[in-house]
Scaffold this active site. Structure first.
Site, PDB file in Angstrom:
ATOM      1  CG  HIS A  31      -0.212   0.080   2.536  1.00  0.00           C
ATOM      2  ND1 HIS A  31       0.343   1.254   3.035  1.00  0.00           N
ATOM      3  CD2 HIS A  31       0.043  -0.863   3.465  1.00  0.00           C
ATOM      4  CE1 HIS A  31       0.917   1.024   4.197  1.00  0.00           C
ATOM      5  NE2 HIS A  31       0.753  -0.262   4.487  1.00  0.00           N
ATOM      6  CD  GLU A  68       2.304  -5.500   7.734  1.00  0.00           C
ATOM      7  OE1 GLU A  68       2.394  -6.708   7.432  1.00  0.00           O
ATOM      8  OE2 GLU A  68       3.066  -4.619   7.265  1.00  0.00           O
TER       9      GLU A  68
END
Length: 518
Positions: free
Chosen positions: A78, A152
């Site tokens: 990202h 994550e």
């Protein structure tokens, strides 16, 4: 300002059959680290910790499900998030969103992948990854598949803290997170080990999906784990394969006969929106010593073993590389004596020494240039050609294509020839590390110029893998590879990027879509 142009090398199935390939049934070599920590600084591990680390490494090498057709997987981290900007520990929390810079990075990555035609997009459900996926994939009609295991790394009590707060509140645990992350324990969990297990399960779902070109938008740590587990590497490789904000990495999966695990090749690592030679830090430590592997440009007649000069495209590529390295003060250039490598080295040297005229700084730079015969494996290859062994080792006794025979520039060569090349590359790698040790107190950057085959061997050496793992990596002419040493040359090399070509812009070599059918 560093400019990035759309890539021509990411089309749906381009170069799948010209890239290096890996047989996951081959022996997995454990990483042998000699990190520059004293015995007092190096953490001691209990039997439980050692067993857990071993289980993680073993699980990373479990065979993947077979595939029916070649598959390319493009991983994107990202863009910059609000917590990235603030320096907070994010983990799997979902409170941060993209900054305006992060949105711009995502748009740059979309432009990088403009020529691609993805069949499907998998994404982490966390907002910062979803926003990035929407920018890159949003124009497509198919919905993004939200995969919870792509979130994550779970960092539990660390999440939301500023980094200095983590250090103040958790002391020894935070130190272990920095220097020994695979064995880092918090709230009764081993986050890196858990992450490796998640990444492994993600691959099972991605590979069984009926698609040939897959986009995955996720996060730094999970993308590292995806790459490492695909190559059969354990948790000891955490923080070794860098993923920058909106960095693009590419993995090729090639089916094998007999319903066995596919060959896997890391085609690119961390193709970043920004310059790959920007200064980096690792666990709070600045990297002051760096090796840049530069592949010479395109050759006349595309000869692999002759001493051919570069063609006009190769000259332009080498000039572009010299311009890129202008932002970095090069101390030493070590080059193969072959003409193409020498030409490239001279371009880099001239631009460095004329830095004052080009406005990079106010004083000329003196560059030490050395020729190194160990970077030239042409004689070994030519002897093999005369011995008429070309094609002698394409398949093993089971009729399966040998992975080392698929390594760039090594098709058809027998084991003895590859062994000679591997040993020669080992001598070259040690010389380069010794060169890097020359100024241990200051910043030093060593540029190494050679052909892609030699650099594949050097990267494999850097990762402390065996010669049968050279098929795990692919490099193009004109590309660069950046290796940082945050603990000095006696420590682990951190791969900042591999097969980076964005600096070439329109002059990157077009990679055509394969017409071969399986």
């Amino acid at each position: 300002m560093f400019s990035v142009y759309p890539l021509t090398g990411f089309s749906k199935l381009e170069s799948l059959f010209s890239c290096s390939k890996l047989n996951l049934k081959s022996k997995i070599s454990r990483f042998r680290s000699s990190a520059a920590l004293t015995d007092e600084e190096r953490p001691s591990h209990s039997a439980e910790e050692r067993d857990g680390a071993l289980e993680s490494t073993q699980s990373a090498s479990v065979p993947f499900p077979p595939i029916k057709a070649a598959k390319r997987v493009v991983l994107v981290r990202h863009g910059q998030s609000t917590w990235n900007e603030e320096g907070r520990i994010q983990g799997s929390s979902d409170y941060s969103v993209l900054t305006s810079k992060g949105e711009a990075q995502a748009e740059t990555s979309r432009q990088m992948l403009l020529d691609d035609s993805f069949d499907v997009c998998f994404a982490s459900p966390l907002k910062r990854a979803r926003q990035t996926a929407e920018i890159i994939w949003g124009h497509c009609r198919e919905a993004t598949i939200m995969e919870y295991d792509l979130r994550e790394i779970d960092l539990y009590s660390f999440q939301g803290l500023l980094k200095h707060e983590g250090k103040e509140r958790f002391g020894d645990a935070y130190h272990q997170w920095q220097v020994d992350a695979p064995n880092f324990n918090i709230d009764g969990h081993y986050p890196v080990r858990e992450l490796w297990e998640r990444a492994r399960s993600c691959w099972n779902r991605i590979l069984v999906h009926e698609s040939q070109s897959v986009l995955v938008v996720a996060h730094n740590a999970v993308n590292q784990a995806l790459i490492a587990t695909s190559l059969g590497l354990g948790t000891e490789y955490f923080r070794i394969l860098i993923q920058s904000n909106c960095g693009v990495s590419v993995l090729d999966f090639i089916p094998q006969a007999g319903g066995v695990s596919p060959y896997i090749c890391l085609n690119r690592l961390n193709q970043t929106p920004n310059s790959p030679i920007a200064a980096g830090s690792f666990g709070g430590r600045k990297a002051s010593q760096r090796i840049i592997l530069v592949c010479h440009g395109s050759l006349q007649n595309n000869a692999e073993v002759g001493d051919m000069p570069m063609n006009i495209l190769g000259v332009i590529q080498s000039q572009k590389t010299a311009e890129l390295l202008l932002d970095l003060k090069v101390n030493t250039i070590v080059t193969s004596p072959k003409r193409a490598s020498l030409e490239t080295a001279v371009f880099i040297s001239r631009v460095q020494e004329a830095a004052d005229c080009l406005g990079a700084d106010c004083a000329p730079r003196n560059v030490n240039m050395k020729k190194m015969k160990e970077l030239d494996v042409g004689n070994i290859f030519r002897q093999s050609k005369r011995g008429n062994v070309h094609g002698a080792r394409d398949r093993n006794q089971d009729g399966i294509v040998d992975p080392i025979a698929r390594c760039d520039g090594l098709e058809g060569f027998e084991d003895g020839v590859i062994g000679l090349m591997w040993d020669q590359a080992g001598k070259a790698w040690q010389f380069i590390l010794d060169e890097l040790c020359g100024e241990p107190q200051g910043r030093k950057n060593v540029v190494v110029v050679g052909n892609p085959t030699v650099h594949v061997a050097l990267i494999t050496r850097c990762l402390n893998l065996e010669k049968d793992r050279m098929g795990s990596f692919h490099m193009d002419e004109g590309s660069i590879n950046v290796i940082d040493f945050p603990d000095g040359p006696t420590g682990r090399g951190v791969i900042r990027c591999l097969n980076y070509t964005a600096h070439l812009g329109r002059w990157s070599i077009p990679i055509t879509k394969s017409t071969l059918k399986l």
